[in-house]
Design a protein around this motif. Structure first.
Motif, PDB file in Angstrom:
ATOM      1  N   CYS A 154       1.103  -1.240   0.036  1.00 54.33           N
ATOM      2  CA  CYS A 154      -0.103  -0.034  -0.150  1.00 54.33           C
ATOM      3  C   CYS A 154       1.078   1.232   0.094  1.00 54.33           C
ATOM      4  CB  CYS A 154      -0.833   0.149   1.318  1.00 54.33           C
ATOM      5  SG  CYS A 154      -2.177  -1.234   1.196  1.00 54.33           S
ATOM      6  N   ALA A 155       1.951   1.236   0.667  1.00 53.56           N
ATOM      7  CA  ALA A 155       2.976   2.450   1.064  1.00 53.56           C
ATOM      8  C   ALA A 155       3.373   2.585  -0.497  1.00 53.56           C
ATOM      9  CB  ALA A 155       3.821   2.273   1.812  1.00 53.56           C
ATOM     10  N   SER A 156       3.849   1.563  -1.034  1.00 55.74           N
ATOM     11  CA  SER A 156       4.513   1.631  -2.431  1.00 55.74           C
ATOM     12  C   SER A 156       3.448   2.012  -3.466  1.00 55.74           C
ATOM     13  CB  SER A 156       4.866   0.361  -2.844  1.00 55.74           C
ATOM     14  OG  SER A 156       5.198   0.156  -4.198  1.00 55.74           O
ATOM     15  N   LEU A 157       2.221   1.774  -3.439  1.00 54.93           N
ATOM     16  CA  LEU A 157       1.094   2.085  -4.067  1.00 54.93           C
ATOM     17  C   LEU A 157       0.855   3.466  -4.241  1.00 54.93           C
ATOM     18  CD1 LEU A 157      -1.324   1.436  -5.984  1.00 54.93           C
ATOM     19  CD2 LEU A 157      -2.478   1.023  -4.081  1.00 54.93           C
ATOM     20  N   LEU A 158       0.726   4.094  -2.859  1.00 57.17           N
ATOM     21  CA  LEU A 158       0.417   5.531  -2.656  1.00 57.17           C
ATOM     22  C   LEU A 158       1.677   6.446  -3.117  1.00 57.17           C
ATOM     23  CD1 LEU A 158      -1.511   7.430  -1.232  1.00 57.17           C
ATOM     24  CD2 LEU A 158      -0.295   7.202   0.910  1.00 57.17           C
ATOM     25  N   THR A 159       2.926   6.049  -2.715  1.00 56.60           N
ATOM     26  CA  THR A 159       4.009   6.917  -3.026  1.00 56.60           C
ATOM     27  C   THR A 159       4.237   7.065  -4.447  1.00 56.60           C
ATOM     28  OG1 THR A 159       5.707   5.144  -2.467  1.00 56.60           O
ATOM     29  CG2 THR A 159       4.921   6.707  -0.917  1.00 56.60           C
ATOM     30  N   ASN A 160       3.952   5.921  -5.089  1.00 58.01           N
ATOM     31  CA  ASN A 160       4.042   5.722  -6.666  1.00 58.01           C
ATOM     32  C   ASN A 160       3.333   7.145  -7.346  1.00 58.01           C
ATOM     33  OD1 ASN A 160       4.895   4.445  -8.939  1.00 58.01           O
ATOM     34  ND2 ASN A 160       2.858   3.769  -9.410  1.00 58.01           N
ATOM     35  N   PHE A 161       2.191   7.347  -6.626  1.00 63.32           N
ATOM     36  CA  PHE A 161       1.511   8.585  -7.291  1.00 63.32           C
ATOM     37  C   PHE A 161       1.747   9.821  -6.562  1.00 63.32           C
ATOM     38  CE2 PHE A 161      -1.085   5.016  -8.346  1.00 63.32           C
ATOM     39  CZ  PHE A 161      -1.001   5.099  -9.729  1.00 63.32           C
ATOM     40  N   SER A 162       2.850   9.996  -5.721  1.00 60.28           N
ATOM     41  CA  SER A 162       3.276  11.167  -4.804  1.00 60.28           C
ATOM     42  C   SER A 162       3.176  12.366  -5.846  1.00 60.28           C
ATOM     43  CB  SER A 162       4.722  10.750  -4.374  1.00 60.28           C
ATOM     44  OG  SER A 162       4.968  11.853  -3.304  1.00 60.28           O
TER      45      SER A 162
END
Lengths: 210, 286
Positions: free
Chosen positions: B226-234
């Motif tokens: 989830c963290a990776s997913l979110l920061t991907n769209f930072s």
């Protein structure tokens, strides 16, 4: 998405949709904000959100509508979403009497979590299902009168009453707020329940630049 | 067959390519070999192979094994599966339900108005149903407190997610805070539905290949995914300055439905790095 021009609005009101699972809250929201209806929509998890601006008494009112999950098991999570809400559409399904019986429980939830002066409208949704109606209009209407709620029947499927429902509750909130503000300006003591003047006040003249 | 798979990287030329396209692909062949052993399937090998994605034709069997439902030991497999399938149908009888997809489908979904048994032989259907039941039971047992009153496991995951993002993408974390968006408002769905709502079903399956191969896949690795997913769209999140727009973007505006297996693979790799950094050192996340 982030580059579009900010729309101008006079007031921003937060409205929550509540009621049992499956009564059509999400479809009321999508019908009102996007003119969409989905017969096979999935149950809402947690909270969803949409906005739409309307005109009422010469003012532009931006409605921020929060759609909450109706299932019991998510209630602990959703209770936080009542914060700051100035209106609630309490929805039941006219073809399922059980969803109407639960309206009292939802009212209690509002009393426990929402501002005391929140404007509540009782909404009997799925009015297109006349042939399997389980809640008579009169019954709902007298319940609404008794509890001092506005009342309307809607159909998110064929659009009947949906715009009217939102238009009415938003106008009602606006009037209530204007009266309170006016009373405050006139220096009348003990306004409303004492903490409601700023309630729902939007950013006048559109969003301020930061 | 195996030989062909092993050689396929070194062969060149059109004829060889044409031949390779008729043969099973090398990855699929590796799975076939691993699964067809006459003794015990090596779980460490199966996990490490499945981590990067399981070919569709092997997924059913691989998931059964990884979930501990189908025994890795070939000698025991048939007996155990037969017994478990029998147990399922016996309990269905005792509860007094009628067969096929008991209450698992909301009314009005297309499949419930369809006579599935006219398309698939009943014996196959009943095996699918009982296996699905046991596999889901096994999966859920790893995240039981996601779905107990007040959902403590889920709240814990969301809390950890906030900590990971704060440490790895402080700018995004502050932006969310400044805009008044709380993690629970969007990550609740991510954790409650294990990202099923964010991706196409086939992409979810790819993601879960990794979850099932990773220690604590659903209970811990998921947070880092989830963290990776979110920061991907930072960058698009950080350049959205209207609360409503930001909330809508997080709720339904992320283009994850267009993601394919490769995108998920990248996300999983990033998640693995994050997990290696933070797991077991919770103090860093406070």
């Amino acid at each position: 998405m982030s580059t579009r021009v900010e729309e101008e609005y006079d007031y921003l009101f937060k409205v929550v949709l509540i009621g049992d699972s499956g009564v059509g809250k999400s479809n009321l929201l999508s019908r009102f904000t996007r003119n969409e209806f989905n017969l096979e929509s999935k149950s809402t998890i947690g909270v969803e959100f949409a906005t739409k601006s309307i005109q009422a008494e010469g003012k532009t009112i931006k409605a921020q509508i929060w759609d909450t999950a109706g299932q019991e098991r998510y209630r602990a999570i959703t209770s936080a979403y009542y914060r700051g809400a100035v209106g609630a559409l309490l929805v039941y399904d006219i073809s399922k009497h059980g969803t109407f019986e639960n309206v009292e429980r939802w009212l209690k939830e509002l009393r426990d979590h929402a501002e005391a002066n929140i404007v509540v409208m009782l909404v009997g949704n799925k009015s297109d299902l006349k042939n399997i109606r389980g809640v008579e209009t009169d019954e709902a209407m007298s319940f609404a009168e008794q509890h001092n709620l506005a009342f309307i029947e809607t159909s998110a499927l064929d659009s009947t009453g949906v715009d009217t429902a939102f238009q009415r509750i938003l106008t009602e909130i606006y009037r209530l707020m204007s009266r309170r503000n006016m009373a405050a300006e006139e220096g009348v003591g003990g306004v409303g329940k004492g903490q409601s003047i700023e309630l729902g006040e939007g950013k006048k003249g559109g969003k301020k630049c930061c | 067959m195996q030989q062909m798979a092993n050689n396929s990287n070194s062969v060149k030329g059109g004829a060889a390519k044409a031949a390779a396209s008729l043969a099973p692909n090398p990855l699929s062949a590796k799975f076939s070999k691993l699964l067809s052993t006459n003794s015990t399937i090596s779980l460490p090998n199966l996990r490490s192979l499945s981590w990067s994605g399981v070919p569709r034709e092997h997924r059913g069997e691989v998931w059964r094994v990884l979930l501990g439902y189908s025994p890795a030991n070939r000698g025991r497999r048939e007996n155990v599966l037969e017994r478990k399938r029998g147990e399922y149908w016996k309990s269905i009888e005792q509860v007094g339900l009628s067969p096929y997809m008991h209450g698992s489908l909301p009314s009005g979904t297309s499949i419930s108005s369809l006579d599935v048994s006219s398309l698939v032989p009943p014996s196959v259907l009943s095996t699918i149903e009982s296996d699905t039941y046991w596999c889901l039971t096994s999966l859920l047992s790893t995240i039981q407190d996601h779905y107990t009153p007040n959902q403590p496991g889920l709240q814990r995951q969301i809390h950890t997610l906030g900590g990971v993002v704060r440490r790895t993408d402080g700018r995004l974390h502050r932006h969310l805070e400044d805009m008044g968006v709380q993690y629970i408002q969007f990550a609740f769905k991510w954790c409650n539905c294990l990202l099923v709502r964010e991706f196409q079903p086939r992409t979810v399956a790819r993601l879960w290949d990794t979850y099932l191969s990773e220690e604590g896949g659903f209970s811990t690795f998921h947070v880092y995914a989830c963290a990776s997913l979110l920061t991907n769209f930072s960058s698009s999140l950080c350049s959205t300055y209207d609360f409503g727009d930001l909330f809508t973007l997080l709720q339904q505006g992320l283009p994850t439905k267009e993601w394919d297996d490769d995108d998920v693979s990248v996300m999983c790799s990033q998640a693995f790095v994050l997990k290696s950094l933070f797991e077991g050192s919770e103090a860093h996340l406070e």
